[in-house]
Design a protein around this motif. Structure first.
Motif, short mmCIF file in Angstrom:
data_model
loop_
_atom_site.label_atom_id
_atom_site.label_comp_id
_atom_site.label_asym_id
_atom_site.label_seq_id
_atom_site.Cartn_x
_atom_site.Cartn_y
_atom_site.Cartn_z
N UNK A 300 0.82 -1.26 -0.17
CA UNK A 300 -0.11 0.10 0.00
C UNK A 300 0.98 1.29 0.07
N UNK A 301 0.44 2.15 -0.89
CA UNK A 301 1.07 3.63 -0.79
C UNK A 301 0.23 4.70 -0.71
N UNK A 302 0.75 6.04 -0.31
CA UNK A 302 -0.26 6.88 -0.50
C UNK A 302 -0.02 7.76 -1.89
N UNK A 334 -4.54 -2.66 6.28
CA UNK A 334 -3.60 -1.59 6.89
C UNK A 334 -4.18 -0.86 8.22
N UNK A 335 -5.55 -0.46 8.32
CA UNK A 335 -6.09 -0.43 9.48
C UNK A 335 -7.50 -0.20 9.38
N UNK A 336 -8.32 -0.83 10.61
CA UNK A 336 -9.64 -0.91 10.47
C UNK A 336 -10.51 0.39 9.87
N UNK A 337 -9.86 1.43 10.55
CA UNK A 337 -10.72 2.66 10.06
C UNK A 337 -10.71 3.04 8.53
N UNK A 372 -11.07 7.96 5.94
CA UNK A 372 -10.15 7.94 7.16
C UNK A 372 -8.38 8.40 6.79
N UNK A 373 -8.28 8.34 5.34
CA UNK A 373 -6.82 8.46 4.92
C UNK A 373 -6.57 10.10 5.22
#
Length: 374
Positions: A300-302, A334-337, A372-373
């Motif tokens: 994963x990347x932004x 990556x994260x639940x949110x 959430x990002x």
């Protein structure tokens, strides 16, 4: 291989399980770019992805009955996703873990009895908890899949696992009509599905010719020939600057000064590696994760153009996901949110948006867009 733990050739050297982190190896996506990513877990395009490893002391016959701290050791396996069964291919270790004359022990006996002990141990758990299943069956809303899932959750069996196992079994609809054989068949099938096994034929450098082939012919499980001592020696030599070697390489290069005895030892390791495509240690880990568990590595990347996170790190993270996973699955990993706020995803290689049902592949670089990002 390099962990600081007690090592000896007598039974129960390890009383408690040793937990640590090891790595599987795959090609880093940075190989498709002009420069390497610079990540600390990437060595010239060889990406090492961390996995948790639990080193459980060797079992002895009768472990499922509590012999030799058997129940303690078997209980440690409940959270395992896959089992790596290391056997002595040279036949120099008996069932109690004691050294014997090389060739006097059949390695296939160790392959068989470890699996048998695990199966009988789980059978005992099923038997001890079966009365609870029978009580639940008195309810009009009784669902045998749900009841068995509740019973086997602690062993790592999901509702999907239980349903798949039951589809392959013939069994009475009424739990009170189940026989001992029915419950044992259930336990064996659940263990096979939730605790797949990879056999490591260790000490292959000291094993008689044809030993690995014989083990392969005697089991339906993947068998990886290995020399753990060779791997350990190479890692130490690499740390000392004597050899150029990365875990999983099929060969190594001597780059420092060595004595005649050291040269002889390295030559012996090189011969074993040439015969089996490496030391086998990394191959065994990869076989367990990528083959038996059918995992893929996704990054994963932004920034989809630069393949970076928010602070400019290139390909900072690698996630091991089940084959068939989708972008929302990655978002939750990556994260639940991030998962709950999932909007869409972008394939960073093509810069194209991909759908929620798109199946991810090994080496994918994905940008997740979420409420959430950042």
């Amino acid at each position: 291989t390099m962990a600081d733990v007690d090592v000896a050739n007598y039974p129960f050297t390890t009383i408690d399980a040793n937990r640590g982190v090891t790595h599987v190896r795959t090609e880093c996506p940075c190989l498709d770019r002009d420069e390497r990513c610079g990540n600390e877990r990437c060595r010239a395009g060889k990406r090492y992805v961390p996995v948790e490893l639990l080193d459980v002391a060797g079992l002895v016959p009768g472990a499922h009955e509590g012999k030799g701290l058997g129940n303690q050791f078997l209980d440690e396996l409940t959270n395992a996703d896959v089992v790596v069964n290391v056997v002595d291919a040279s036949g120099a270790t008996n069932a109690e873990g004691e050294p014997v004359e090389p060739g006097s022990r059949d390695p296939l006996d160790d392959v068989d009895f470890i699996e048998e002990e695990m199966d009988l141990w789980l059978t005992g758990i099923v038997d001890r908890n079966w009365e609870g299943v029978e009580r639940k069956s008195r309810s009009p809303e009784f669902d045998i899949e749900a009841a068995l899932t509740d019973m086997l959750t602690g062993f790592g069996a999901s509702e999907h696992d239980v349903a798949a196992v039951l589809r392959g079994l013939e069994y009475p609809g009424d739990p009170k009509a189940w026989t001992d054989d029915d419950r044992e068949a259930l336990a064996r099938a659940v263990r096979r599905r939730t605790k797949p096994i990879v056999v490591v034929a260790n000490k292959v450098d000291a094993a008689p010719e044809g030993a690995v082939d014989r083990i392969r012919e005697g089991t339906d499980k993947p068998v990886v020939p290995a020399t753990a001592d060779g791997e350990r020696a190479l890692r130490r030599a690499a740390e000392a600057g004597v050899v150029d070697y990365d875990p999983g390489d099929e060969s190594f290069e001597v780059v420092g000064d060595v004595s005649e005895s050291q040269r002889a030892g390295l030559d012996a390791i090189a011969d074993a590696m040439a015969s089996h495509g490496g030391t086998g240690v990394q191959a065994a880990l990869n076989a367990a994760v990528y083959d038996r568990l059918d995992r893929i590595t996704v990054y994963p990347v932004q920034d989809a153009g630069k393949w970076t996170d928010g602070t400019g790190n290139v390909l900072p993270d690698a996630h091991l996901l089940p084959a068939g996973s989708t972008p929302p699955d990655l978002a939750y990993a990556v994260h639940t949110d991030i998962g709950e706020g999932y909007l869409h995803a972008v394939d960073a290689r093509s810069s194209r948006r991909i759908g929620e049902s798109h199946e991810l592949s090994e080496g994918d670089v994905i940008k997740i867009v979420s409420t959430a990002g950042p």
